[in-house]
Write an enzyme that holds these catalytic residues in place. Structure first.
Site, PDB file in Angstrom:
ATOM      1  N   HIS A  21       0.824  -1.214   0.000  1.00 40.39           N
ATOM      2  CA  HIS A  21       0.000   0.000   0.000  1.00 40.39           C
ATOM      3  C   HIS A  21       0.858   1.263   0.000  1.00 40.39           C
ATOM      4  O   HIS A  21       2.054   1.236   0.320  1.00 40.39           O
ATOM      5  CB  HIS A  21      -0.912   0.008   1.224  1.00 40.39           C
ATOM      6  N   GLU A  96      -2.302  -7.067   7.433  1.00 43.42           N
ATOM      7  CA  GLU A  96      -1.003  -7.072   8.091  1.00 43.42           C
ATOM      8  C   GLU A  96      -1.034  -7.982   9.317  1.00 43.42           C
ATOM      9  O   GLU A  96      -2.101  -8.351   9.816  1.00 43.42           O
ATOM     10  CB  GLU A  96      -0.644  -5.634   8.481  1.00 43.42           C
TER      11      GLU A  96
END
Length: 230
Positions: A21, A96
């Site tokens: 990202h 994550e």
């Protein structure tokens, strides 16, 4: 652009472009994100635009997958819009690593504020959970490699994008190259191209490519990218 399927009809692999990202304010401040849902900052949105432009000029993308956390999903939306107005398919297993009591802390202060969590995080053992609901490295590895294999099995002969996080990408690297030296920094919007073959074989074609950022002035900062930054 080329067709989303490769020229040969009997291709036995999926080509998966794994993208970290864009930058968040917490990346810039070295705050630990984990599962906390932080949006992109302005720099991160510009990075996402650059990687989207790059991917739109390469072989056609058939699908875009993303972690459901905002920083990944917004990056994926920008890519999907540029690559044929595709729908973004979210998968929680691409999140994550959950970093437990470390989440929300500035990395340099974590050892003093949450010493037990920091000790678990810094352990050389891969089976240690982080206090506060955090995951071990083994749990992260199993979760995200299973997710990528599942996605790859659906898309043999296609080129797809997966937008995810630094810790996840590090685990994917270890799956493809288990005997290689460990990787350290995973830069924001870096491009990492995996091929997932029949028989569970994974290869890496491109690793850590941020050439799309070289003319933006963003590259020098590094955008976090270490194992705490998410």
């Amino acid at each position: 652009m080329e067709e989303s399927r490769f020229d040969s009809e009997d291709v036995d692999y999926a080509e998966i472009v794994v993208v970290r990202h864009g930058e968040t304010s917490w990346n810039a401040e070295r705050k630990i994100q984990g599962h906390l849902d932080v949006e992109l900052n302005d720099a991160g949105r510009q990075q996402a635009q650059r990687v989207a432009e790059r991917l739109s000029k390469e072989q056609k993308i058939s699908h875009v997958y993303s972690s459901d956390l905002k920083r990944a999903f917004e990056t994926a939306q920008i890519i999907a819009a540029k690559c044929g107005k595709l729908e973004v398919l979210t998968d929680r297993d691409l999140r994550e690593r959950h970093l437990g009591d470390m989440q929300g802390l500035v990395y340099q202060e974590a050892s003093k504020i949450r010493p037990e969590a920091y000790k678990a995080f810094s352990s050389n053992r891969t089976d240690v959970d982080i206090p506060g609901g955090g995951e071990s490295l083994d749990k992260l590895y199993d979760r995200c490699t299973t997710a990528l294999q599942r996605i790859g099995d659906k898309h043999k002969g296609e080129r797809i994008v997966v937008v995810t996080h630094g810790g996840v990408i590090r685990s994917l690297y270890e799956r493809a190259r288990p005997s290689a030296r460990k990787v350290e920094k995973i830069l924001n919007t870096s491009v990492n191209v995996f091929r997932l073959f029949d028989g569970d074989k994974w290869t890496i074609q491109v690793w850590g490519d941020v050439s799309h950022l070289e003319e933006t002035g963003f590259l020098q900062s590094g955008f976090g990218g270490d194992r705490t930054s998410g």
